[in-house]
Each structure stands twice: as structure tokens, then as C-alpha cells.
Design an enzyme around this catalytic site. Structure first.
Site: not given
Ligand code: ACM
Length: 687
Positions: A327-328
Site C-alpha cells: 500500500e505505497n
């Protein structure tokens, strides 16, 4: 179906063991001792023999060979549990004398337990003697749990059935992840969780130690990580070592996770130079995906990570270190001209490519410190070295895709405990389904799976009730043969397993009543039980949206009604089971009809229940639930009477009742009913 099972969720204290004992004590009951298999997980192979071995005064335990301190401690620990369970004092066998239980272990096993540790064991019990054999301490630890779960009780005392068990896990990696970033969990909670894991033969504790909302492990090299990023809630290095030792004593590996390059706000509060945007940063209080991400273009980032990982590698001996990687959102990278120029110069197109570069630089640092890399799905990018293990939170397909490309992996999609799914749903998720389409070589890369306890809505008080007992069903999926799939049998054993877990000190059962007493401000909460027994928390999405809408943060209290209620309470399966048995032939089941009538009457609008709910602002939110339950009680009694009499309901009856059920389907006070599918089936049966 067990008639009488319904009592369990009506708030009676009747337990399965008491019911079994009562059945045996009845005149005319069989005198043949019958082994009731409540093993969880089920063993790979079980053969039932003739007779039984009493667990009675004089029962002794000995080793046939030398053994190390870990095994000695494990045996002593488990014998104390056996004594507590039976009230029978167990003796150490005198040197040279024959023991009732002989423990025979070939050797201690790996100095640092690895993925391929031999956990197999055999257990041979005859009326004269029990023999537990294992190649390693860990196998013996697994076998001791089986032995404790085999204990049977009846009016004549405690006994072990004559059985022959050959056991070994189906998967090598059977984990539980706990996120202590969003809500911290003290060491005592972690340790009792490890006790529960050992009870159900899980072997990896994945410790998610850092996230946007908190940095939870002391670094002596970088003290501002916890000094500014933890609100004072973190583990000292000594505490972390204690947890590692505690886990090892139970045959459990500890895999620490330092989630990078995203999910790192808490790092940047004290060390803003790590970030890809100018600070200052503050500890994130909200939930979701945030922009702060490490800057891969600065050498200082790599010096920091090298030293930090080296420091952590000393604390956590496991071969693996989890680097997160999930989840960057890439926002800070896109808005940073220097990083964009760097990306262009290195031919890195987009966030995924920059993150792949990040991982390529990270990998040799882990290798230098003796660690193998594991990360979430997103780390799986072209050119990722094949010895990186991928943990799939997105689904089996991405796990299988990795396996086809040569990557080992573990499955977590389908095992998210915070989603508030029933145990049966988790139980159906197989890391390696029969129709996987993988070759044997590819299939061998599926190492196992991990249950995940993300902690947006979890506190030290509620965590046990979120993890247990559902995780025992996941543990069984990961240990037992693929063919062990009966959900009814799983729930039958899970009810017993839940009590065993409570006896270990876990609070998943007791927490509900304690929390309800606290909410009600009185010890007299019996009137609440029929309602609370059929409510559970709403699903993850519903709670997330509600939390966002109401500005819930990590600082918000977690002691509302929804937090008192366990997911997938016994009513869910037992009431459904009772109803479907009844509906198979309503006329032919008077005893079930009577049980249903008693239940429906207990749902009536008891004035004391309404009054108690009204006196507490938090409980008052559930007043509509009490009204709906009363309506369903009336509806149920009417439906039973139509079905038993054959009289037709007045026109519109069914439509009106189904409308009530539709209304009851909507969330109230973040709760939902467990009984609606069964009530719908009942109403639909009335013609
Ligand atoms: C994850 O759920 N973001 C690993």
C-alpha cells in the site's frame, strides 16, 4: 445435530463436556467407554484401538533418552495443565522404572527453528502405556498438545483412549500476524496468544511492529523512533527477546515486520530525513493509506536501514525478516522532483518500478545481516530474486501466480480476522485447493498461511475475542489433511476448543460478560443475554465507513457494545443448525420445536431488558435491536404454530414478516443479527 446445543447460546452454563457426562450417567446409557474426538487440529492419521488408559493417581511420566531443557520445561508445563484439568497428581517416573507415559525424542531440533523443522510425532496409547515419539522437541511439543486434547472424562474418571496417531502438518508455515502498530498490545497479551497458538499447533508469530500509527520496538541506535513515534507504547529490546524465547519454548518462530517504504509515518516523526516530502510529521491517528514514504534516492536512507536492520537482526533470530511493502500510494514520490529525476535517470517508470528498485537495494542489506526477505503481494515485481517469500493478502490467484514464477508464498487473503467473517468462511479457504492447477513443484512453494489480526478496532481487552476461537479453524486448515472439511464437525470441536483456550488464560469468552457488566454498571445482566447471544459486530467495511464518517481515530475508545460482542458467536451455527434440522420435517421434531419455542419466548420484550438498555447511553443504541428481537420472537412462535397446525397465516403475513427481517438486516449500533438466515428460512416455509 445435538439437541441441547441451543442451550449454549441461551446463556446457560451447560457445556458440551457436562452434557456428555450427563448422557453417560443416565440409566441405560451405554457403559462402553466411547472416545469423543475433539482434537483440533485433526491429526494426519488416527486409528482407534481397544480400551483405555486411566489418568489416575500413579500416572507417571518419563523420558527414554536424554532430553534438553526446552523439552523438560515443555513437559512440566503441560503436565501442570494436565493436573489442573484432571485434579490428578502426575509423577515423574523413578529412574529405571517403567513410566505410564514415555516421551521419546531423537534430538532437540534446529538451534533456530526454521521453515523445515520436523514437527511430526506419533502417539501410541494402549491400556497399559502411552508412548509419544518425535524427531525433535517441536514434534514432542505438538504431540503433548494432542495428548492433552485426547483426555476423556466420565463418571468413572479421566482416561486416554487407546489410539495410534501419526501426525505431521500439511503446511510448514502456520502463522498468526498481530498488528501492534495501530493499537499496542502488552507482552502479557502476546504471551497468552502464543499459548493459544501452541495449543492449536501454529508455528509462526508474525509481529507487525511498525506502521503509520506507531513504532513499537526500541532501537538503541535510533531512540527517537519510539521516543517520538510510539506515545510511549513500545516493547523494549529485552521484552522482545523475552517474547522470542517464550515463543521458542512453544515451538513458534517470531517473524518481525518493519513495514517499509510506505506505512512509515511513525518513523518520520523523529527522523524526517527518511521521508520523500518535507516534514514535520506527526503520528498518524486515522486509518487508511497515507502518503509518507521513504526516500530511496538518499544514501542516508540506506545507511539508516542498514544499521536499523542490523540492530533488529540481533534481537530476532528467525531466518526471515518481513519488510511489508504494501500500500505505497506513490504520492510523495510523484511530487518530489529529485525522486522523479532519479527515476527517469534509472529508467524507473512509475511507483511500482521505484519500489522494485527500493527492494533491490534492500535485499543485500537483509542478506548481509543474515535475513531472508518476506513481503506482502506488492513486492512481487519483475526481477525480484526468487528467494523472496511473498505473503498474499490479495487472493489465491496472486499466490499461485507467484508460485508459477518460482516464488514461495503464504496465503493471508481469506484469513483476515478483522473482517468479522465466521470461522466456516475461513475454514473453506485452502492455500492449496485440489483444483489449484499448480504442478507438484509449484505447489511445494505454497508454504502455508497466516491469520491476520489488523488492529484498527482491537484493544488489549478485545483482541482475544477477535482472534479466538476462529483462529483454531484456520489452524486446522493449515495443519490437517485437505479432506478434513466438515463444517458441522469443525464447529462441534471448536466449541470444546474454545473452552480449552479459555483454560489457558485467554479471555475470548469471559470478555463479553465483563464488558457488558461494565457497560450496564451492574452485575445483573442476565436479561441482556438472549439479545447479546444473537448479535455480532458488523463486517469490516461497514465499520470502516462508519469510523471514517464519525472521525474515529486510534485514540477513540473501544468499549462500545460492538466491542463487547464476539464475532461468529455460537448462536450463528447452532441456531442455523437447529432450524435446518427442524425445517427438514417440522411435524417430526417436537423436541426441537419445544427448544425453538423456548428460545423465541426468551426474545420477548422483557421490560427489565428494555430498562437496563435505557439506563446506559452506550447500550441504549441497541434498543432498536431489542425491539426487533421481540418482533422476531413473536414471528417465530407464529410460524411454529402455523407449521405444526397446518393453519394458513392471514394474507400478507409472510410479506410483513419478511419486511421486518429486511429491516433487521440493517446495521444498528455497529451490530448485526446472527439469526436472520434461519428466521428467513422459517418464515418462507410457512405457506
Ligand atoms: C495489507 O492488508 N495491506 C497487507
Amino acid at each position: 445435530m445435538r439437541v441441547g446445543a441451543w442451550r449454549w447460546w441461551m446463556g446457560s452454563t451447560v457445556t458440551a463436556a457436562m452434557m456428555a457426562a450427563a448422557a453417560l450417567a443416565q440409566p441405560g446409557a451405554t457403559t462402553q467407554l466411547e472416545f469423543v474426538n475433539t482434537l483440533m487440529p485433526q491429526p494426519a492419521q488416527l486409528t482407534i484401538g481397544e480400551g483405555w488408559l486411566p489418568v489416575a493417581p500413579g500416572f507417571s511420566v518419563g523420558f527414554d533418552r536424554t532430553h534438553d531443557e526446552r523439552l523438560e520445561t515443555a513437559v512440566q508445563r503441560d503436565l501442570r495443565r494436565l493436573e489442573n484439568q484432571t485434579g490428578v497428581m502426575i509423577q515423574d517416573a523413578a529412574p529405571g522404572a517403567a513410566a505410564t507415559l514415555t516421551i521419546s525424542v531423537d534430538g532437540p531440533g534446529e538451534a533456530v527453528q526454521g521453515v523445515d523443522e520436523d514437527e511430526s510425532c506419533t502417539l501410541d496409547i494402549t491400556p497399559q502405556h502411552a508412548l509419544l515419539h518425535a524427531a525433535t522437541d517441536v514434534g514432542a511439543i505438538r504431540g503433548l498438545e494432542t495428548l492433552l486434547q485426547l483426555i476423556q472424562a466420565d463418571t468413572r474418571g479421566f482416561w486416554l483412549p487407546a489410539v495410534s496417531i501419526q501426525d505431521a502438518p500439511r503446511f510448514r508455515w502456520r502463522g498468526l500476524m498481530i498488528d501492534v502498530g495501530r493499537h499496542f498490545e502488552p507482552v502479557s497479551v502476546i504471551e497468552r496468544t502464543l499459548d493459544g497458538m501452541a495449543e492449536v499447533k501454529m508455528n509462526v508469530f508474525h509481529w507487525h511492529l511498525t506502521d503509520d500509527q506507531g513504532f513499537r520496538i526500541e532501537s538503541k541506535l535510533y531512540p527517537r523512533l519510539t521516543g517520538m513515534g510510539s506515545d510511549g507504547q513500545y516493547y523494549t529490546q529485552d521484552q522482545a527477546r523475552e517474547v522470542v524465547a517464550y515463543a521458542r519454548a512453544r515451538g513458534i518462530r517470531v517473524v518481525p515486520e518493519f513495514d517499509i517504504p510506505g506505512h512509515t509515518t511513525s518513523w518520520m516523526v523523529g527522523y524526517p530525513d527518511l521521508a520523500s516530502a518535507p516534514g514535520p510529521f506527526s503520528i498518524e491517528r486515522r486509518f487508511g493509506v497515507f502518503d509518507p514514504v521513504m526516500d530511496p534516492t538518499r544514501e542516508s536512507t540506506w545507511e539508516f536501514l542498514d544499521k536499523f536492520i542490523g540492530e533488529m537482526a540481533e534481537i530476532f533470530p528467525d531466518a526471515f525478516m518481513h519488510i511489508g511493502g504494501d500500500e505505497n500510494n506513490g504520492v510523495e514520490w510523484q511530487h518530489n522532483a529529485k525522486i522523479q529525476a532519479f527515476a527517469a535517470a534509472h529508467d524507473l517508470h512509475g511507483t511500482a518500478a521505484i519500489q522494485a528498485y527500493f527492494n533491490q537495494r534492500l535485499l543485500p542489506i537483509l542478506t548481509k545481516h543474515g535475513k531472508k526477505m518476506i513481503g506482502w503481494d506488492e513486492v512481487l515485481t519483475p526481477d525480484l530474486p526468487k528467494d523472496v517469500v511473498v505473503q498474499s493478502w490479495r487472493g489465491f490467484d496472486s499466490l499461485a501466480a507467484g508460485a508459477k514464477q518460482g516464488y514461495s508464498g503464504i496465503l493471508s487473503a481469506g484469513y483476515y480476522l478483522d473482517h468479522m467473517d465466521p470461522a466456516s468462511a475461513h475454514y473453506r479457504v485452502d492455500p492449496l485447493p485440489a483444483n489449484s492447477g499448480l504442478t507438484p513443484e509449484q505447489a511445494s512453494r505454497i508454504l502455508g498461511g497466516e491469520a491476520c489480526m489488523w488492529s484498527e478496532s482491537v484493544s488489549p481487552r478485545t483482541i482475544d475475542s477477535r482472534i479466538w476461537p476462529r483462529t483454531a479453524a484456520i489452524a486446522e486448515r493449515l495443519w490437517s489433511p485437505r479432506t478434513v472439511t466438515s463444517e458441522d464437525d469443525m464447529y462441534r470441536r471448536l466449541a470444546v476448543e474454545s473452552l480449552r483456550l479459555e483454560a489457558l488464560g485467554l479471555t475470548h469468552i469471559s470478555q463479553e460478560s465483563a464488558s457488558l457488566r461494565a457497560l450496564a454498571g451492574t452485575p445483573d445482566i442476565d436479561t441482556l443475554r438472549p439479545l447479546m447471544a444473537v448479535l455480532e459486530p458488523v463486517d469490516f467495511d461497514t465499520r470502516s465507513k462508519w469510523s471514517q464518517h464519525h472521525g474515529v481515530t486510534t485514540l477513540s475508545p473501544l468499549d462500545n457494545l460492538v466491542d463487547a460482542l464476539p464475532p461468529d458467536p455460537p448462536s450463528q451455527h447452532d441456531f442455523g443448525d437447529l432450524m435446518s434440522t427442524y425445517l427438514q420435517d417440522p411435524i417430526d421434531h417436537p423436541e426441537i420445536e419445544a427448544a425453538l419455542q423456548e428460545t423465541f419466548r426468551s426474545w420477548s420484550a422483557d421490560p427489565r431488558r428494555m430498562e437496563l438498555l435505557s439506563t446506559s447511553p452506550q447500550l441504549a443504541e441497541a434498543l432498536p435491536r431489542a425491539q426487533q428481537l421481540a418482533e422476531m420472537g413473536t414471528m417465530g412462535l407464529e410460524a411454529l404454530s402455523y407449521l405444526s397446525s397446518g393453519v394458513q397465516p392471514p394474507p400478507g403475513w409472510k410479506a410483513q414478516k419478511l419486511a421486518i427481517l429486511d429491516e433487521a438486516q440493517k446495521p444498528v449500533a455497529l451490530t448485526r443479527f446472527t439469526i436472520l438466515p434461519a428466521m428467513r428460512a422459517l418464515v418462507n416455509e410457512v405457506r
